[in-house]
Design an enzyme around this catalytic site. Sequence first.
Site, PDB file in Angstrom:
ATOM      1  N   HIS A  42       0.838  -1.201   0.000  1.00 27.50           N
ATOM      2  CA  HIS A  42       0.000   0.000   0.000  1.00 27.50           C
ATOM      3  C   HIS A  42       0.877   1.256   0.000  1.00 27.50           C
ATOM      4  CE1 HIS A  42      -2.834   2.953   1.908  1.00 27.50           C
ATOM      5  NE2 HIS A  42      -3.596   2.465   0.950  1.00 27.50           N
ATOM      6  N   ASP A  80      -6.168   1.614  -2.057  1.00 31.39           N
ATOM      7  CA  ASP A  80      -6.905   1.305  -0.831  1.00 31.39           C
ATOM      8  C   ASP A  80      -7.696   0.008  -0.964  1.00 31.39           C
ATOM      9  OD1 ASP A  80      -5.871   3.668   0.149  1.00 31.39           O
ATOM     10  OD2 ASP A  80      -7.796   4.718   0.254  1.00 31.39           O
TER      11      ASP A  80
END
Length: 138
Positions: A63, A105
Amino acid sequence: MRTLWIMAVLLVGVEGSLVQFETLIMKIAGRSGVWYYGSYGCYCGSGGQGRPQDASDRCCFVHDCCYGKVTDCDPKADVYTYSEENGVVVCGGDDPCKKQICECDRVAATCFRDNKDTYDNKYWFFPAKNCQEESEPC
């Protein structure tokens, strides 16, 4: 009491995409991102260095790398749009940069869901001194 204080500190100043990230984690992984991943391993939470400690920590590493590739917008503040189709989150909107944030996300939240069984409480509030190894490239 200390845990409640830490949770409050983590929430101060959180806006835009970070709130949406929390919402996606709740929706996809079925757990609070702030609680479970706000300070976990070497990469979950603010900052990040060293080697990911397990698959859950690797979700945060990936991420972070994804956010690092986002240009022309702010991954932590800009608001994106998404919908849910047949139980699957679909990132939308006309802004490719915001769509990229959403994808970062969504992929991370899915990774958390798929790696719940690797989550280990010993990495919760993991000391930064244990994350001194050279970081691997994204």
